[in-house]
Design a protein around this motif. Sequence first.
Motif, mmCIF file in Angstrom:
data_model
loop_
_atom_site.group_PDB
_atom_site.id
_atom_site.type_symbol
_atom_site.label_atom_id
_atom_site.label_comp_id
_atom_site.label_asym_id
_atom_site.label_seq_id
_atom_site.Cartn_x
_atom_site.Cartn_y
_atom_site.Cartn_z
ATOM 1 N N GLY A 1 -1.181 8.187 -12.466
ATOM 2 C CA GLY A 1 -1.752 7.333 -13.495
ATOM 3 C C GLY A 1 -1.085 5.972 -13.547
ATOM 4 N N ARG A 2 0.212 5.926 -13.338
ATOM 5 C CA ARG A 2 0.912 4.630 -13.355
ATOM 6 C C ARG A 2 0.517 3.779 -12.155
ATOM 7 N NH1 ARG A 2 5.151 8.304 -15.093
ATOM 8 N NH2 ARG A 2 5.477 8.019 -17.341
ATOM 9 N N TRP A 3 0.300 4.413 -11.006
ATOM 10 C CA TRP A 3 -0.201 3.656 -9.852
ATOM 11 C C TRP A 3 -1.610 3.143 -10.125
ATOM 12 C CZ3 TRP A 3 2.093 1.471 -5.909
ATOM 13 C CH2 TRP A 3 3.332 1.931 -5.491
ATOM 14 N N CYS A 4 -2.412 3.914 -10.841
ATOM 15 C CA CYS A 4 -3.747 3.453 -11.231
ATOM 16 C C CYS A 4 -3.639 2.178 -12.058
ATOM 17 C CB CYS A 4 -4.472 4.553 -12.005
ATOM 18 S SG CYS A 4 -5.977 4.032 -12.838
ATOM 19 N N CYS A 5 -2.716 2.158 -13.020
ATOM 20 C CA CYS A 5 -2.524 0.955 -13.842
ATOM 21 C C CYS A 5 -2.085 -0.229 -12.987
ATOM 22 C CB CYS A 5 -1.490 1.232 -14.927
ATOM 23 S SG CYS A 5 -1.957 2.544 -16.075
ATOM 24 N N PHE A 6 -1.232 0.030 -12.006
ATOM 25 C CA PHE A 6 -0.791 -1.043 -11.115
ATOM 26 C C PHE A 6 -1.971 -1.655 -10.365
ATOM 27 C CE2 PHE A 6 0.178 -2.019 -6.646
ATOM 28 C CZ PHE A 6 1.007 -3.124 -6.810
ATOM 29 N N LEU B 1 -5.171 -1.605 -11.226
ATOM 30 C CA LEU B 1 -6.061 -2.305 -12.149
ATOM 31 C C LEU B 1 -5.535 -3.708 -12.455
ATOM 32 C CD1 LEU B 1 -7.003 0.495 -14.722
ATOM 33 C CD2 LEU B 1 -8.415 -0.448 -12.891
ATOM 34 N N ILE B 2 -4.233 -3.805 -12.718
ATOM 35 C CA ILE B 2 -3.644 -5.119 -12.997
ATOM 36 C C ILE B 2 -3.730 -6.003 -11.760
ATOM 37 C CG2 ILE B 2 -1.509 -6.316 -13.623
ATOM 38 C CD1 ILE B 2 -0.763 -3.841 -15.271
ATOM 39 N N LEU B 3 -3.501 -5.417 -10.573
ATOM 40 C CA LEU B 3 -3.580 -6.195 -9.329
ATOM 41 C C LEU B 3 -4.995 -6.725 -9.112
ATOM 42 C CD1 LEU B 3 -2.217 -7.112 -6.673
ATOM 43 C CD2 LEU B 3 -2.947 -4.934 -5.664
ATOM 44 N N PHE B 4 -5.994 -5.877 -9.315
ATOM 45 C CA PHE B 4 -7.387 -6.323 -9.154
ATOM 46 C C PHE B 4 -7.720 -7.451 -10.136
ATOM 47 C CE2 PHE B 4 -8.631 -1.793 -7.671
ATOM 48 C CZ PHE B 4 -8.084 -2.066 -6.420
ATOM 49 N N GLY B 5 -7.144 -7.387 -11.339
ATOM 50 C CA GLY B 5 -7.412 -8.429 -12.311
ATOM 51 C C GLY B 5 -6.713 -9.733 -11.994
ATOM 52 N N VAL B 6 -5.508 -9.645 -11.454
ATOM 53 C CA VAL B 6 -4.738 -10.859 -11.138
ATOM 54 C C VAL B 6 -5.378 -11.624 -9.984
ATOM 55 C CG1 VAL B 6 -2.524 -11.682 -10.244
ATOM 56 C CG2 VAL B 6 -2.577 -9.997 -12.093
ATOM 57 N N ILE B 7 -5.912 -10.910 -9.009
ATOM 58 C CA ILE B 7 -6.580 -11.566 -7.876
ATOM 59 C C ILE B 7 -7.958 -12.023 -8.359
ATOM 60 C CG2 ILE B 7 -7.382 -11.315 -5.505
ATOM 61 C CD1 ILE B 7 -5.328 -9.092 -5.147
ATOM 62 N N GLY B 8 -8.060 -13.298 -8.681
ATOM 63 C CA GLY B 8 -9.265 -13.827 -9.302
ATOM 64 C C GLY B 8 -10.507 -13.754 -8.434
ATOM 65 N N LYS B 9 -10.333 -13.812 -7.133
ATOM 66 C CA LYS B 9 -11.493 -13.777 -6.238
ATOM 67 C C LYS B 9 -12.250 -12.455 -6.342
ATOM 68 C CE LYS B 9 -11.052 -17.855 -4.328
ATOM 69 N NZ LYS B 9 -12.049 -18.914 -4.586
ATOM 70 N N ILE B 10 -11.544 -11.375 -6.707
ATOM 71 C CA ILE B 10 -12.215 -10.090 -6.874
ATOM 72 C C ILE B 10 -13.234 -10.170 -8.002
ATOM 73 C CG2 ILE B 10 -11.861 -7.677 -7.537
ATOM 74 C CD1 ILE B 10 -9.272 -7.690 -6.038
ATOM 75 N N ALA B 11 -12.853 -10.852 -9.093
ATOM 76 C CA ALA B 11 -13.802 -11.025 -10.200
ATOM 77 C C ALA B 11 -15.001 -11.851 -9.744
ATOM 78 C CB ALA B 11 -13.113 -11.705 -11.371
ATOM 79 N N GLY B 12 -14.768 -12.861 -8.887
ATOM 80 C CA GLY B 12 -15.876 -13.652 -8.361
ATOM 81 C C GLY B 12 -16.832 -12.824 -7.524
ATOM 82 N N VAL B 13 -16.284 -11.867 -6.759
ATOM 83 C CA VAL B 13 -17.126 -10.974 -5.956
ATOM 84 C C VAL B 13 -17.988 -10.103 -6.860
ATOM 85 C CG1 VAL B 13 -17.089 -9.037 -4.347
ATOM 86 C CG2 VAL B 13 -15.561 -10.978 -3.985
ATOM 87 N N PHE B 14 -17.389 -9.536 -7.908
ATOM 88 C CA PHE B 14 -18.152 -8.698 -8.833
ATOM 89 C C PHE B 14 -19.253 -9.496 -9.526
ATOM 90 C CE2 PHE B 14 -14.107 -6.028 -9.257
ATOM 91 C CZ PHE B 14 -14.536 -5.159 -8.263
ATOM 92 N N LEU B 15 -18.952 -10.746 -9.839
ATOM 93 C CA LEU B 15 -19.931 -11.574 -10.537
ATOM 94 C C LEU B 15 -21.099 -11.943 -9.628
ATOM 95 C CD1 LEU B 15 -19.993 -12.605 -13.436
ATOM 96 C CD2 LEU B 15 -19.135 -14.796 -12.612
ATOM 97 N N ALA B 16 -20.875 -11.915 -8.312
ATOM 98 C CA ALA B 16 -21.938 -12.263 -7.356
ATOM 99 C C ALA B 16 -22.891 -11.106 -7.082
ATOM 100 C CB ALA B 16 -21.315 -12.734 -6.042
ATOM 101 N N ILE B 17 -22.575 -9.911 -7.575
ATOM 102 C CA ILE B 17 -23.449 -8.760 -7.334
ATOM 103 C C ILE B 17 -24.804 -9.010 -7.980
ATOM 104 C CG2 ILE B 17 -23.757 -6.292 -7.739
ATOM 105 C CD1 ILE B 17 -20.724 -6.018 -7.816
ATOM 106 N N PRO B 18 -25.908 -8.861 -7.255
ATOM 107 C CA PRO B 18 -27.235 -9.055 -7.856
ATOM 108 C C PRO B 18 -27.488 -8.071 -8.991
ATOM 109 C CG PRO B 18 -27.378 -9.033 -5.458
ATOM 110 C CD PRO B 18 -25.992 -8.592 -5.804
ATOM 111 N N ASN B 19 -28.262 -8.496 -9.967
ATOM 112 C CA ASN B 19 -28.541 -7.649 -11.131
ATOM 113 C C ASN B 19 -29.193 -6.331 -10.746
ATOM 114 O OD1 ASN B 19 -27.498 -9.462 -12.948
ATOM 115 N ND2 ASN B 19 -29.447 -10.435 -13.399
ATOM 116 N N SER B 20 -30.079 -6.363 -9.751
ATOM 117 C CA SER B 20 -30.778 -5.133 -9.380
ATOM 118 C C SER B 20 -29.823 -4.105 -8.776
ATOM 119 C CB SER B 20 -31.904 -5.451 -8.388
ATOM 120 O OG SER B 20 -31.396 -6.166 -7.274
ATOM 121 N N VAL B 21 -28.860 -4.568 -7.970
ATOM 122 C CA VAL B 21 -27.856 -3.658 -7.409
ATOM 123 C C VAL B 21 -26.985 -3.098 -8.525
ATOM 124 C CG1 VAL B 21 -25.859 -3.498 -5.880
ATOM 125 C CG2 VAL B 21 -27.862 -4.818 -5.181
#
Length: 590
Positions: free
Chosen positions: A435-440, A442-462
């Motif tokens: 569980g602690r590695w899971c938290c690590f 999650l925080i890593l995915f949030g800190v890397i801003g480009k990951i959020a940009g990838v999620f935002l580019a997902i088409p609405n239908s997908v």
Amino acid sequence: MSAVDSQPQAIPSPEVPRSSRFDGVKTKLAYIKEKVTTREGWVGDYDYAWLCTPTLPFMKKERRLPPFYALNDDLPLLVAITSGLQHALAMLAGLITPPIIFASALSLDAPTSAYLISASLIGCGIMSLVQISRFHLFKNYYIGTGLITVVGTSFATLSTANAIFNAMYRDGTCPSVTAADGTITRGPCPDAYGKVLGTSLICSFLEIGMSFASPRVLKRLFPPIVTGTVILMIGASLIGESGIANWGGGSNDCKNRPESGIFQLCPTIFAPRPLPWGSAEFIGLGFLSFSTILLVERFGSPFMRNISIICGLVVGCIVSGATGYMSSSTIKSAPAITFLWVHTFKLGIYPPAILPMLAVYVSLAMEAIGDITASAEVSHQPVVGDVFDSRIQGGVLGDGVSGFFSALFTVTPLSTFAQNNGVIAITRCANRGAGRWCCFFLILFGVIGKIAGVFLAIPNSVLGGVTTFLFANVAVSGVRVLATTGFQRRDRFILAAALAFGVGNLLKHDTFTYLFERVPNPNKGLQGFFDSITIVLSTPFLSAGVVATLLNLVLPQEPEESNEEDETSSNVEKIEHDVESQDEKDGKKL
């Protein structure tokens, strides 16, 4: 020889080694060294081949399960990292969906939308650590469950927040433009998001106060017939409001197919390949993601089945990118590294939202009790007794504290998540180290801003094809909770009355919108109270939850019915036994 000479010599007193305050540190460092430098510390005896082998029709796979790792067992590093990554990936789609929907509802720009996703991931990672760690406060009170109980952006807030945003656009708090043909275009309204954050921060004290009540009292107030109804309606309303609407192309104004304006095509006329809502291309992309989830569940390895939602997103994005439905603009505009408070929102309180948000926190407490019980079951922990009651108390308190700090983290209320229970059941790893590695992660995915940009580019239908399945899982969780009830006449009556309001609101949203329209000249306070009641009645799971809770308190309990069928069957068994005995006697006589 004299008597004095024959006496034994004095024995020196034994020396007790002095304990140093650094002994604990030395022991910990030695444990870490052994864990990092030995094969046993890294690999252990876990069956990695079982975890990664697909279940293809022509392959014979041994049905041998890996060892079970309890809460505090010595866990190999590779198992901890692998299992933690699975937990993070299994939660990922559920964590990114609410901020994407919030950003779309408020017409926020791409950088702000990407920040909301990153802030959600970071906030979930931080507050999940609190739930997993379980801190003792005083007497028998704790904060946290001590299980792999992770938190995520609450789905229960989505429907309520959308109703609140609609009220803000109606009363002029948020800007909107009405075209000549009657089409309403909503302008960006970050202040509305800040008001929701401020209101949720104040209302979180309700759940914090509820956590200090007896868990037995909470379970008596909110039995499975109430909690199951609420969870069922949360999932059903999300399917109707967001999941299936995005599958058709978008849950914004484009789903009404206006004849002009930016929402004439979905998601807007500025998209790479805009099409009318419900076009075959959109339906096909969503179905591709949905069917990928089904195929992974049938043929995938245990690791892939835990992340089937992510597999559906990946396949849908690959096909969307190849056919020109994805844009890289959000990825380019997203920062490489980000953290909390890069964007801030002006906190405020929207009075009509107070009553609905209080109801949301009551429903979050209901949901937390059910999710913690499920986590304890799959972790092979007792679900009755003082220890379990303290886990319920600590989990509900952690839920309320998460709601408070999430507002400070610029995130809508965080609540206990159940999406990772399937990971525990399949991998047989309930260890808190995972569980602690899971938290690590999650925080890593949030800190890397480009990951959020990838999620935002997902088409609405997908996204819609995936979230429809995800929200349906929430509804099924409600059905599972309802299945634990006896379904006596009283239970059926409560469920029928609650669903009358919930399903009715789901199918016809504006039924109660005009309830107080003819009240002459209400003052500002009275109008705010009317708006609060309207929001509660117009939100399916809130109206159903209020009805179920009130009826559960008012209707008397039924006496336990005698099971006549069991008595009849026992009599039949007795008769059959007597016949067999007589046959035996006859045989002996012969």
